[in-house]
Design a protein around this motif. Structure first.
Motif, PDB file in Angstrom:
ATOM      1  N   GLU A   1       0.828  -1.208   0.000  1.00  0.00           N
ATOM      2  CA  GLU A   1       0.000   0.000   0.000  1.00  0.00           C
ATOM      3  C   GLU A   1       0.864   1.260   0.000  1.00  0.00           C
ATOM      4  OE1 GLU A   1      -2.360  -0.659   3.450  1.00  0.00           O
ATOM      5  OE2 GLU A   1      -3.780  -2.005   2.436  1.00  0.00           O
ATOM      6  N   PHE A   2       1.991   1.207   0.679  1.00  0.00           N
ATOM      7  CA  PHE A   2       2.918   2.331   0.687  1.00  0.00           C
ATOM      8  C   PHE A   2       3.443   2.582  -0.724  1.00  0.00           C
ATOM      9  CE2 PHE A   2       7.160   4.156   1.076  1.00  0.00           C
ATOM     10  CZ  PHE A   2       6.954   5.199   1.973  1.00  0.00           C
ATOM     11  N   LEU A   3       3.777   1.523  -1.436  1.00  0.00           N
ATOM     12  CA  LEU A   3       4.230   1.646  -2.826  1.00  0.00           C
ATOM     13  C   LEU A   3       3.139   2.262  -3.691  1.00  0.00           C
ATOM     14  CD1 LEU A   3       6.116   1.053  -5.220  1.00  0.00           C
ATOM     15  CD2 LEU A   3       5.249  -1.305  -5.212  1.00  0.00           C
ATOM     16  N   ARG A   4       1.946   1.738  -3.585  1.00  0.00           N
ATOM     17  CA  ARG A   4       0.820   2.249  -4.387  1.00  0.00           C
ATOM     18  C   ARG A   4       0.568   3.729  -4.103  1.00  0.00           C
ATOM     19  NH1 ARG A   4      -4.667   0.273  -2.173  1.00  0.00           N
ATOM     20  NH2 ARG A   4      -3.952   1.773  -0.595  1.00  0.00           N
ATOM     21  N   ASP A   5       0.506   4.084  -2.822  1.00  0.00           N
ATOM     22  CA  ASP A   5       0.152   5.452  -2.449  1.00  0.00           C
ATOM     23  C   ASP A   5       1.247   6.451  -2.825  1.00  0.00           C
ATOM     24  OD1 ASP A   5      -2.101   4.287  -1.409  1.00  0.00           O
ATOM     25  OD2 ASP A   5      -1.473   4.452   0.696  1.00  0.00           O
ATOM     26  N   THR A   6       2.514   6.043  -2.692  1.00  0.00           N
ATOM     27  CA  THR A   6       3.613   6.947  -3.025  1.00  0.00           C
ATOM     28  C   THR A   6       3.620   7.273  -4.506  1.00  0.00           C
ATOM     29  OG1 THR A   6       4.957   6.061  -1.203  1.00  0.00           O
ATOM     30  CG2 THR A   6       6.106   7.254  -2.941  1.00  0.00           C
ATOM     31  N   VAL A   7       3.452   6.262  -5.346  1.00  0.00           N
ATOM     32  CA  VAL A   7       3.421   6.498  -6.793  1.00  0.00           C
ATOM     33  C   VAL A   7       2.208   7.345  -7.168  1.00  0.00           C
ATOM     34  CG1 VAL A   7       3.198   5.389  -9.046  1.00  0.00           C
ATOM     35  CG2 VAL A   7       4.719   4.402  -7.315  1.00  0.00           C
ATOM     36  N   ARG A   8       1.090   7.062  -6.568  1.00  0.00           N
ATOM     37  CA  ARG A   8      -0.132   7.816  -6.892  1.00  0.00           C
ATOM     38  C   ARG A   8       0.021   9.298  -6.556  1.00  0.00           C
ATOM     39  NH1 ARG A   8      -4.822   5.592  -3.647  1.00  0.00           N
ATOM     40  NH2 ARG A   8      -3.700   6.714  -2.008  1.00  0.00           N
ATOM     41  N   GLU A   9       0.633   9.607  -5.414  1.00  0.00           N
ATOM     42  CA  GLU A   9       0.776  11.006  -5.012  1.00  0.00           C
ATOM     43  C   GLU A   9       1.675  11.787  -5.961  1.00  0.00           C
ATOM     44  OE1 GLU A   9       1.956  11.456  -0.957  1.00  0.00           O
ATOM     45  OE2 GLU A   9       0.265  10.310  -0.180  1.00  0.00           O
ATOM     46  N   SER A  10       2.663  11.102  -6.547  1.00  0.00           N
ATOM     47  CA  SER A  10       3.585  11.799  -7.446  1.00  0.00           C
ATOM     48  C   SER A  10       3.106  11.838  -8.893  1.00  0.00           C
ATOM     49  CB  SER A  10       4.962  11.128  -7.405  1.00  0.00           C
ATOM     50  OG  SER A  10       5.589  11.345  -6.165  1.00  0.00           O
ATOM     51  N   THR A  11       2.405  10.800  -9.339  1.00  0.00           N
ATOM     52  CA  THR A  11       2.107  10.666 -10.774  1.00  0.00           C
ATOM     53  C   THR A  11       0.625  10.659 -11.117  1.00  0.00           C
ATOM     54  OG1 THR A  11       2.015   8.244 -10.690  1.00  0.00           O
ATOM     55  CG2 THR A  11       4.190   9.254 -10.990  1.00  0.00           C
ATOM     56  N   ASN A  12      -0.240  10.565 -10.093  1.00  0.00           N
ATOM     57  CA  ASN A  12      -1.680  10.386 -10.316  1.00  0.00           C
ATOM     58  C   ASN A  12      -1.995   9.065 -11.005  1.00  0.00           C
ATOM     59  OD1 ASN A  12      -2.552  12.839  -9.146  1.00  0.00           O
ATOM     60  ND2 ASN A  12      -1.964  13.937 -11.022  1.00  0.00           N
ATOM     61  N   ILE A  13      -1.026   8.153 -11.004  1.00  0.00           N
ATOM     62  CA  ILE A  13      -1.244   6.805 -11.529  1.00  0.00           C
ATOM     63  C   ILE A  13      -1.371   5.856 -10.348  1.00  0.00           C
ATOM     64  CG2 ILE A  13      -0.270   4.927 -12.887  1.00  0.00           C
ATOM     65  CD1 ILE A  13       1.354   7.090 -14.374  1.00  0.00           C
ATOM     66  N   GLU A  14      -2.403   5.069 -10.332  1.00  0.00           N
ATOM     67  CA  GLU A  14      -2.590   4.132  -9.222  1.00  0.00           C
ATOM     68  C   GLU A  14      -2.415   2.706  -9.711  1.00  0.00           C
ATOM     69  OE1 GLU A  14      -5.917   2.782  -5.921  1.00  0.00           O
ATOM     70  OE2 GLU A  14      -5.655   4.896  -6.453  1.00  0.00           O
ATOM     71  N   TYR A  15      -1.464   2.003  -9.126  1.00  0.00           N
ATOM     72  CA  TYR A  15      -1.249   0.601  -9.435  1.00  0.00           C
ATOM     73  C   TYR A  15      -2.154  -0.239  -8.537  1.00  0.00           C
ATOM     74  CZ  TYR A  15       3.127   2.331 -11.547  1.00  0.00           C
ATOM     75  OH  TYR A  15       4.054   3.007 -12.287  1.00  0.00           O
ATOM     76  N   PRO A  16      -3.037  -1.024  -9.094  1.00  0.00           N
ATOM     77  CA  PRO A  16      -3.931  -1.840  -8.257  1.00  0.00           C
ATOM     78  C   PRO A  16      -3.160  -2.932  -7.527  1.00  0.00           C
ATOM     79  CG  PRO A  16      -4.173  -2.424 -10.567  1.00  0.00           C
ATOM     80  CD  PRO A  16      -3.295  -1.212 -10.533  1.00  0.00           C
ATOM     81  N   ILE A  17      -3.651  -3.282  -6.350  1.00  0.00           N
ATOM     82  CA  ILE A  17      -3.063  -4.374  -5.571  1.00  0.00           C
ATOM     83  C   ILE A  17      -3.941  -5.612  -5.750  1.00  0.00           C
ATOM     84  CG2 ILE A  17      -2.457  -5.175  -3.259  1.00  0.00           C
ATOM     85  CD1 ILE A  17      -1.965  -2.260  -2.474  1.00  0.00           C
ATOM     86  N   ILE A  18      -3.311  -6.698  -6.184  1.00  0.00           N
ATOM     87  CA  ILE A  18      -4.028  -7.960  -6.361  1.00  0.00           C
ATOM     88  C   ILE A  18      -3.317  -9.034  -5.543  1.00  0.00           C
ATOM     89  CG2 ILE A  18      -4.752  -7.289  -8.690  1.00  0.00           C
ATOM     90  CD1 ILE A  18      -2.643  -9.356  -9.709  1.00  0.00           C
ATOM     91  N   THR A  19      -3.919 -10.198  -5.436  1.00  0.00           N
ATOM     92  CA  THR A  19      -3.270 -11.321  -4.754  1.00  0.00           C
ATOM     93  C   THR A  19      -2.732 -12.311  -5.774  1.00  0.00           C
ATOM     94  OG1 THR A  19      -5.205 -12.772  -4.600  1.00  0.00           O
ATOM     95  CG2 THR A  19      -4.945 -11.082  -2.886  1.00  0.00           C
ATOM     96  N   ASP A  20      -1.842 -13.153  -5.299  1.00  0.00           N
ATOM     97  CA  ASP A  20      -1.218 -14.116  -6.207  1.00  0.00           C
ATOM     98  C   ASP A  20      -2.148 -15.250  -6.601  1.00  0.00           C
ATOM     99  OD1 ASP A  20      -1.305 -15.390  -3.781  1.00  0.00           O
ATOM    100  OD2 ASP A  20       0.849 -15.708  -3.615  1.00  0.00           O
ATOM    101  N   SER A  21      -3.393 -15.203  -6.133  1.00  0.00           N
ATOM    102  CA  SER A  21      -4.371 -16.201  -6.600  1.00  0.00           C
ATOM    103  C   SER A  21      -4.912 -15.831  -7.982  1.00  0.00           C
ATOM    104  CB  SER A  21      -5.525 -16.305  -5.605  1.00  0.00           C
ATOM    105  OG  SER A  21      -6.204 -15.068  -5.482  1.00  0.00           O
ATOM    106  N   GLU A  22      -4.693 -14.569  -8.371  1.00  0.00           N
ATOM    107  CA  GLU A  22      -5.120 -14.136  -9.695  1.00  0.00           C
ATOM    108  C   GLU A  22      -4.028 -14.455 -10.720  1.00  0.00           C
ATOM    109  OE1 GLU A  22      -6.784 -10.198 -10.000  1.00  0.00           O
ATOM    110  OE2 GLU A  22      -7.154 -10.128  -7.830  1.00  0.00           O
ATOM    111  N   GLY A  23      -4.439 -14.590 -11.968  1.00  0.00           N
ATOM    112  CA  GLY A  23      -3.490 -14.896 -13.028  1.00  0.00           C
ATOM    113  C   GLY A  23      -2.637 -13.687 -13.393  1.00  0.00           C
ATOM    114  N   LYS A  24      -1.552 -13.952 -14.085  1.00  0.00           N
ATOM    115  CA  LYS A  24      -0.657 -12.879 -14.518  1.00  0.00           C
ATOM    116  C   LYS A  24      -1.320 -12.071 -15.628  1.00  0.00           C
ATOM    117  CE  LYS A  24       3.824 -15.030 -13.509  1.00  0.00           C
ATOM    118  NZ  LYS A  24       5.129 -15.445 -14.096  1.00  0.00           N
ATOM    119  N   LYS A  25      -1.126 -10.767 -15.511  1.00  0.00           N
ATOM    120  CA  LYS A  25      -1.642  -9.876 -16.540  1.00  0.00           C
ATOM    121  C   LYS A  25      -0.866  -8.577 -16.455  1.00  0.00           C
ATOM    122  CE  LYS A  25      -5.771  -7.495 -18.189  1.00  0.00           C
ATOM    123  NZ  LYS A  25      -7.213  -7.201 -17.920  1.00  0.00           N
ATOM    124  N   GLY A  26      -0.078  -8.301 -17.453  1.00  0.00           N
ATOM    125  CA  GLY A  26       0.731  -7.103 -17.430  1.00  0.00           C
ATOM    126  C   GLY A  26       1.976  -7.283 -16.581  1.00  0.00           C
TER     127      GLY A  26
END
Length: 596
Positions: free
Chosen positions: A52-77
């Motif tokens: 969450e710290f990674l997600r929030d830090t990038v969002r504050e600087s770039t307005n881009i939000e990287y979603p957080i998923i779990t490893d039960s989901e398949g690879k995408k991107g």
């Protein structure tokens, strides 16, 4: 080669196509348009908080939000996996708390940390290396220029901390600066606490220093009724130190330590420390028993280590495995004892207060530092957990120049190479005289505590370019001049101004030109110009003290008045730790030299 094997292996092969803003990393020829942060389906709170710290830090600087998923989901991107996941599971069990790996895998990059702080430190390292994120000043956010992460396809970094405890109070912004500690790898919790969900800090669970007679077996509680608990000096009991061979003192302190642990022990913490440290004076006990024990050990540390060992032994027997008992090797206890060795759960904090800080600790021509090195070697032979309390300030004239920048890196390397486990660097903890280069010194010390073998010159240039803007080059040149010039003498942490630097009139003029250029270069940058003018005060105070430059002859009185007004305008209230501006500073500046 004495250099500690650095656990940082960075092998980066930058592919032809990398991230642009909002674009993911490259896997072969595949361009992935989005980054996703991956955590384990069973992620613990520390792994989740780091993600969450990674997600929030990038969002504050770039307005881009990287979603957080779990490893039960398949690879995408493209993925950034945080903590142990199905995507990438690396064994970091041998790493010290705060260690981590950052490694590429097919379709992503993984951060896997050890202990409580490894994941969050690893995330901060990833942001720094591949996003240019920095926190230069306490109180600021971890930020970059607004660009997206630029992650190569082949990354291999391993890091383990050089010290288990790192802290400095050279931070002038007394505010919530946990971001500063996280991004710069500071682990100590005396002056700033990192929340437990972000990994926490290494905490002294009582007072940090000088606890005997003040906290444990308090003079206020016991001296009137039991003066025999306290030091015997010249046939008279005094309340300023304890009698460490008195059996009642031992039982009182033991009970107080165990009561403290009962109420404040955290079994989940990586390390908790209890300080059993002498009061800040020279009044050690001279009773028959203390004197005999000290003489047998050829050091007053004989009574101190014997006493602390008894407490530490009982704490160990009660299975407080993550608790260490800390004591000083300070002034009269600095010399290692001959016949007693600290137990494994005892920390000995060796203090460098008598040292010279313009020559490195290992300079064979500096007598004070040679003696310190002898004690450092001696404690290293008998103690597996030596900490060092170092000093980076002139407490007599904090507002003036303290030219120690030339020795900071080598001294930290010396501590590392002598197996020191923790370092605290004391600075301007009292505030209100924040001129000179406090913010710079804090950042450089933090950088060295994180890695004594870092690119020190690069770290200084980066900070000065950020903080002083277009004047960064002049500030670095001035600091290098003062560091080199100060080697002509010996500078302690309680030093008269006139013994700090040894510039000729010609050299003073050269330095003046650097400051004039610095102010001219930042004339259109209000913040940087203010930083330049504040730091210049330290140079002006030195010139005033030695009556050089504009403070010579007829300029002495009017220039001192102008300096005094500028000091007041910057909100500086003290000349040093104990000076009150309204009472003493005008006398220093107007009536005489501070050295007179």
């Amino acid at each position: 080669m004495f250099k500690k094997v650095i656990s940082v292996i960075l092998s980066v092969i930058i592919a032809a196509s990398v991230l642009t803003k909002g674009v993911g990393a490259v896997s072969g020829d595949e361009r992935v348009l989005n980054i996703r942060i991956v955590i384990s389906k069973n992620a613990n709170s520390l792994e989740r908080a780091a993600a969450e710290f990674l997600r929030d830090t990038v969002r504050e600087s770039t307005n881009i939000e990287y979603p957080i998923i779990t490893d039960s989901e398949g690879k995408k991107g493209f993925e950034i996996a945080v903590g142990k996941t199905r995507r990438f599971d690396y064994d970091v069990s041998s790493f010290a708390d705060g260690g981590y790996v950052i490694k590429s895998y097919d379709g992503g990059i993984a951060v896997v940390g050890a202990g409580n702080r490894g994941n969050i430190y690893g995330v901060c390292r990833l942001l720094k290396e591949f996003g240019g994120y920095r926190c230069f000043v306490a109180g600021d956010k971890l930020a970059n220029g607004g660009d997206a992460l630029n992650i190569p396809n082949d990354v291999d970094i391993e890091y383990t901390p050089f010290f288990e405890y790192t802290e400095t109070d050279w931070r002038l912004s007394w505010c919530d600066s946990h971001i500063y500690s996280l991004s710069n790898g500071l682990s100590g919790g005396v002056y700033n606490r990192i929340s437990e969900d972000l990994g926490g800090t290494v905490n002294y669970i009582n007072s940090f220093a000088h606890t005997l007679t003040a906290g444990f077996c308090s003079k206020d509680k016991y001296f009137d009724s039991h003066p025999e608990y306290f030091a015997l000096r010249d046939g008279k009991r005094i309340p300023t130190q304890l009698c460490l061979t008195n059996e009642y003192v031992y039982h009182i302190v033991l009970d107080e330590v165990l009561d403290l642990l009962k109420n404040r022990h955290d079994p989940e913490a990586a390390l908790q420390i209890i300080s059993l440290t002498q009061a800040d004076n020279q009044d050690y006990c001279q009773c028959e028993n203390c004197k005999r024990l000290d003489e047998e050990n050829e050091s007053h540390a004989g009574t101190m280590i014997s006493f602390v060992n008894r407490i530490a032994e009982q704490v160990g027997l009660m299975d407080y495995d993550n608790v260490a008992i800390d004591t000083f090797a300070y002034q009269y206890t600095r010399k290692p004892p001959k016949n007693v060795k600290p137990l494994d759960n005892v920390i000995v904090r060796l203090c460098s207060i008598e040292c010279c800080f313009t020559h490195t600790f290992d300079d064979p021509d500096c007598e004070r530092n040679t003696k310190f090195m002898s004690d450092l070697y001696g404690w290293g032979k008998i103690c597996d957990r030596v900490y060092v309390w170092d000093y980076a300030n002139n407490y007599k004239y904090t507002v003036c120049i303290f030219p120690d920048f030339g020795v900071l890196q080598r001294n930290m390397q010396i501590l590392c190479e002598n197996n020191v486990k923790g370092v605290y660097v004391e600075g301007n903890y009292f505030g209100k005289c924040d001129a000179e280069f406090g913010d710079l010194r804090s950042y450089l010390i933090a950088s060295l505590l994180s890695d004594p073998y870092c690119d020190y010159d690069k770290a200084m240039r980066e900070f000065c370019d950020f903080y002083y803007g277009a004047a960064g080059k002049e500030i670095v040149e001035f600091i290098n001049k003062t560091s080199e010039n100060a080697k002509k003498g010996h500078v302690r942490c309680f030093n008269s101004v006139d013994k700090t630097l040894h510039f000729s009139r010609k050299e003073v003029k050269e330095c003046d030109e650097l400051w004039e250029n610095a102010k001219r270069n930042t004339a259109h940058d209000e913040v940087a110009n203010e930083h330049v003018r504040r730091s210049e005060i330290s140079w002006r105070v030195w010139k005033s003290s030695v009556r050089k430059g504009e403070f010579e002859f007829f300029g002495l009185f009017p220039e001192r008045m102008r300096l005094y007004r500028d000091i007041c305008d910057f909100g500086i209230e003290k000349f040093c730790e104990w000076d009150d501006l309204e009472m003493k500073l005008p006398l220093h500046l107007i009536l005489s030299s501070p050295n007179e």
